[in-house]
Design an enzyme around this catalytic site. Sequence first.
Site, PDB file in Angstrom:
ATOM      1  N   ARG A   1      39.701  -2.021 -11.025  1.00  0.00           N
ATOM      2  CA  ARG A   1      38.981  -0.538 -11.275  1.00  0.00           C
ATOM      3  C   ARG A   1      37.927  -0.389  -9.804  1.00  0.00           C
ATOM      4  O   ARG A   1      37.618   1.138  -9.953  1.00  0.00           O
ATOM      5  CB  ARG A   1      37.747  -0.530 -12.426  1.00  0.00           C
TER       6      ARG A   1
ATOM      7  N   LYS B   1      37.849 -16.780 -10.980  1.00  0.00           N
ATOM      8  CA  LYS B   1      38.715 -17.002 -12.455  1.00  0.00           C
ATOM      9  C   LYS B   1      38.767 -18.751 -12.457  1.00  0.00           C
ATOM     10  O   LYS B   1      39.042 -19.769 -11.093  1.00  0.00           O
ATOM     11  CB  LYS B   1      40.160 -16.920 -12.258  1.00  0.00           C
TER      12      LYS B   1
HETATM   13  N1  BES Z   1      43.731  -8.712 -13.017  1.00  0.00           N
HETATM   14  C1  BES Z   1      43.275  -9.015 -13.305  1.00  0.00           C
HETATM   15  C2  BES Z   1      43.529  -8.810 -15.242  1.00  0.00           C
HETATM   16  C3  BES Z   1      44.880  -9.787 -15.467  1.00  0.00           C
HETATM   17  C4  BES Z   1      44.317 -10.935 -16.703  1.00  0.00           C
HETATM   18  C5  BES Z   1      46.055  -9.749 -15.333  1.00  0.00           C
HETATM   19  C6  BES Z   1      45.941 -11.242 -17.424  1.00  0.00           C
HETATM   20  C7  BES Z   1      46.979  -9.813 -15.686  1.00  0.00           C
HETATM   21  C8  BES Z   1      47.181 -10.897 -16.501  1.00  0.00           C
HETATM   22  C9  BES Z   1      41.693  -8.414 -13.801  1.00  0.00           C
HETATM   23  O1  BES Z   1      41.254  -8.055 -12.063  1.00  0.00           O
HETATM   24  C10 BES Z   1      40.929  -9.037 -14.518  1.00  0.00           C
HETATM   25  O2  BES Z   1      40.523  -9.781 -14.145  1.00  0.00           O
HETATM   26  N2  BES Z   1      40.116  -8.795 -15.001  1.00  0.00           N
HETATM   27  C11 BES Z   1      38.866  -9.534 -16.128  1.00  0.00           C
HETATM   28  C12 BES Z   1      37.852  -8.109 -16.097  1.00  0.00           C
HETATM   29  C13 BES Z   1      36.563  -8.851 -16.437  1.00  0.00           C
HETATM   30  C14 BES Z   1      35.799  -9.622 -15.568  1.00  0.00           C
HETATM   31  C15 BES Z   1      35.327  -7.451 -16.706  1.00  0.00           C
HETATM   32  C16 BES Z   1      38.670  -9.586 -17.122  1.00  0.00           C
HETATM   33  O3  BES Z   1      40.217  -8.607 -17.827  1.00  0.00           O
HETATM   34  O4  BES Z   1      39.293 -10.571 -17.676  1.00  0.00           O
HETATM   35 MN    MN Z   2      40.299  -9.657 -11.529  1.00  0.00          MN
END
Ligand code: BES
Ligand code: MN
Length: 512
Positions: free
Chosen positions: A360, A286
Amino acid sequence: MTALTLSTSGAPALRADAIVIGVAKGAKGPVVAAGAEALDQAYDGRLAGVLETLGASGAEGEVTKLPAPAGFKAPLVVAVGLGPRPEQDAGYGAEALRRAAGVAARALTGAKKAGFALPLADAADAGAVAEGALLGAYSFDAYKENGATGAAARTARNGKGPLGEAALLGGKSRDKAYRAAVERASALAEELNRARDLVNTPPNDLDPEAFAAVARAAGKEHGVKVQVLDEKALAKGGYGGILGVGAGSAAPPRLVKLTYTHPKAGKHLAFVGKGITYDSGGISLKPAGHNETMKCDMSGAAAVFAAVVAVARLGLEVNVTGWLALAENMPSGTATRPGDVLRMYSGKTVEVLNTDAEGRLVLADALWAASLEKPDAIVDVATLTGAMVLALGNRTFGVMANDDAFRSSIVDAAEEVGEASWPMPLPEHLRKGMDTPTADLANMGERMGGGLVAGLFLREFVGEGITWAHLDIAGPAFNESGPFGYTPKGGTGSGVRTLVRLAELTAAGDLD
Ligand code: BES
Ligand code: MN
Ligand code: ZN
């Protein structure tokens, strides 16, 4: 934590730092709510006018402080806004009372004791005030100079600790229903605040094993059986999803199973929580600006943990199994790469195209483990997608399910306990976006509708014929802005009350 007591004392006689009263928004200015009669009398029936002079309108979230009149043992009156005055005969409703009590409790930070003289129409209202006060008084100071909360720390910090004691006034303290409602609220609030503590604990102090240790201790205390699969047991069992996500971290993953049984239970619920103790994104790292709050990525597991312990403390007539899928998502030389294929616990293979879609993967293994026991229903809770935050904002969680009636029951249960949620679809056409030539499916699909794609992925790992729902709490789990109502900054405990309500409804046979 703040202590909750039932007082038979009238407001004037209560020895406390403050008396809390309610003020509603009427057509022609503020209206003093029931519960404040003695105070109004002390003002010769002119309390509403006094409050108006001080600028009070009765709006939700408003706090007006005034010195108590002669004849009151407490020196201070805190008038808290209840929002619009209800139609004649209708009560203010549980959520308005919960929020007002929460706002008042927060305004009384540093006080030792306050009497809550809010309008109580019935036992449920008393429970709501108790819950709001205990949730609103919450603060997380374990890492502040002078250490944890408690009397010593409060003294050391010049009395700036949370409200010490909330005394409920004006209720029928000998009435069975009233006492039960207040006891339920106390147990629930205590466990929910524990979930908040877990979320707020920095990730260098809460890795998967540390979380498992907290679960073990709480299980022992409250009669919940706790089993922990460590990395060796996970490898032996073939939990490729949990292991794959945890592979980059120096702190190995865990799968925690919590079992609560009641001898007279007719139904079995399984709760599954996403427990990423820190989500860096992994090799699909990230960017800065997106990882500062990612200690909150175990909020689903914290909610499941708190709910199972609360159900046990309430002794509900239902069997509940909780599954905490715990891992830390880190980049390193041993981390899962984009392009790797994982063999999941269910036997399906998954091509990892983005290591940041890790929730997931851990949930898939836990959902399959839960499915093998053939429960009557499975509910998973997860901070799963940023897409759900874009869709529903910061205060509402999305509900997806393989059964429309079950999805509605969950949205209704959430509304009953004051949690905002919204039903979301699982559109079949989005499934093919996760097709890949290399494996059974990929962990990514179309970008549009990303929250629904994640839901469709999870559905692949729910056992045939089992009713299942998925709560994406990515928005409401962590409050990055200021506190409101009984919701603090930071970890909120989102999902806990909905899960406990589902268990209550199931125990009562009102959900099938
Ligand atoms: N933990 C994050 C989602 C999240 C985002 C939680 C903001 C709380 C606040 C999750 O693991 C994630 O990174 N999801 C990605 C998925 C994508 C790579 C398909 C996302 O939502 O960008
Ligand atoms: Mn994530
Ligand atoms: Zn995540």
